[in-house]
Design a protein around this motif. Sequence first.
Motif, PDB file in Angstrom:
ATOM      1  N   ASP A 294       0.832  -1.202   0.000  1.00 35.87           N
ATOM      2  CA  ASP A 294       0.000   0.000   0.000  1.00 35.87           C
ATOM      3  C   ASP A 294       0.871   1.259   0.000  1.00 35.87           C
ATOM      4  OD1 ASP A 294      -2.692   1.282   0.366  1.00 35.87           O
ATOM      5  OD2 ASP A 294      -1.655   2.081   2.120  1.00 35.87           O
TER       6      ASP A 294
ATOM      7  N   ARG B 228      -6.491  -0.139   2.283  1.00 36.60           N
ATOM      8  CA  ARG B 228      -5.782  -1.023   3.210  1.00 36.60           C
ATOM      9  C   ARG B 228      -6.756  -1.862   4.029  1.00 36.60           C
ATOM     10  NH1 ARG B 228      -2.047   2.159   7.183  1.00 36.60           N
ATOM     11  NH2 ARG B 228      -2.115   3.449   5.309  1.00 36.60           N
TER      12      ARG B 228
ATOM     13  N   VAL C 150      -0.974  -7.042   4.107  1.00 40.13           N
ATOM     14  CA  VAL C 150      -0.748  -5.670   3.670  1.00 40.13           C
ATOM     15  C   VAL C 150       0.502  -5.112   4.338  1.00 40.13           C
ATOM     16  CG1 VAL C 150      -1.702  -3.337   3.501  1.00 40.13           C
ATOM     17  CG2 VAL C 150      -3.232  -5.331   3.379  1.00 40.13           C
TER      18      VAL C 150
END
Length: 232
Positions: free
Chosen positions: A42, A50, A60
Motif C-alpha cells: 500500500d 488497506r 498488507v
Amino acid sequence: MADDSSNSIHVTVVIPARNEERNIVEVLERCKPYADEILVVDGHSTDRTREICEELGARVVLDNGKGKGDGIRVAAQESRGEITVFIDADGSHDPDDIPKLVELIDRDEADHVSASRLMGGSSELHGGFDEFFRLMGSSFITACINKRFGVKLSESQNGFRALRTEVLRALNLTENITTIEQEMIMKTLHRGYRMGEVPSHEYERKHGTSSIRVSRVAFRYVYTLFKYLIFK
C-alpha cells in the motif's frame, strides 16, 4: 499454485495499490484462485484500500512513499513465494493470465516472464496523442533493449509479470517510479537470466484515474534506458 494441489511451487501475487478502494475487491477476488499468498503493498492510501484488503485476507505492508518502484522493492523482500507475480490494482490486467506467466517459470523455460499488450491487445494504448506517444516511446525503448541484448521482446513497460523470487531479489533494483519495469528487464538480461513473454490483454481502468503522468517523467525513461543498457 493455489488451484493445483499437485504443483508444489508457491506463488505470491503482489498488488501495489494506492487509493484503489473501488477496484481492489474485484482484483483480489480474481487473483485468489492463483495465489498461495496475496501481498498488497500500500502506497499510504487515504481511502479504505488497506482496510478492505485486510478484511479480504490479504497481507498488507506499507511502502516507503517513494513510488511504485519503491513498492516493488518492498515486495521483493516481503514475498514468501518461490514465484512472485506483480499485477496492477486498477483492474487493467487479467488475473486469469497469471497461470500463463507462472507456467514458463514452472517449466524452467524462463526466470522472468512479462505480459505483452502488443501481443494480447490493449484497450488503453489507442485513441489520442497521449496514447500514441506512450506507444511510440515504449516501442523505441523495447527496440533498444532488443538490439542491445539480442532478444525479441514485443514490449518492456507492462507491470504485469512474474519472476523467480530469488531472481527478483538478485536484481538489486533502484528505480522509484514506473521506470523500474524496464530496469527489471535490462538487469535480468545483464545478469544472464532468461526472459519470457506471453500475450495478455490490457483493459481500461475500472474506476478512477491514474496518477501517473508519463510526460512529466519522460526524461527519466530515456535516462534509465541508456543507464541500464550499459551498466548492470
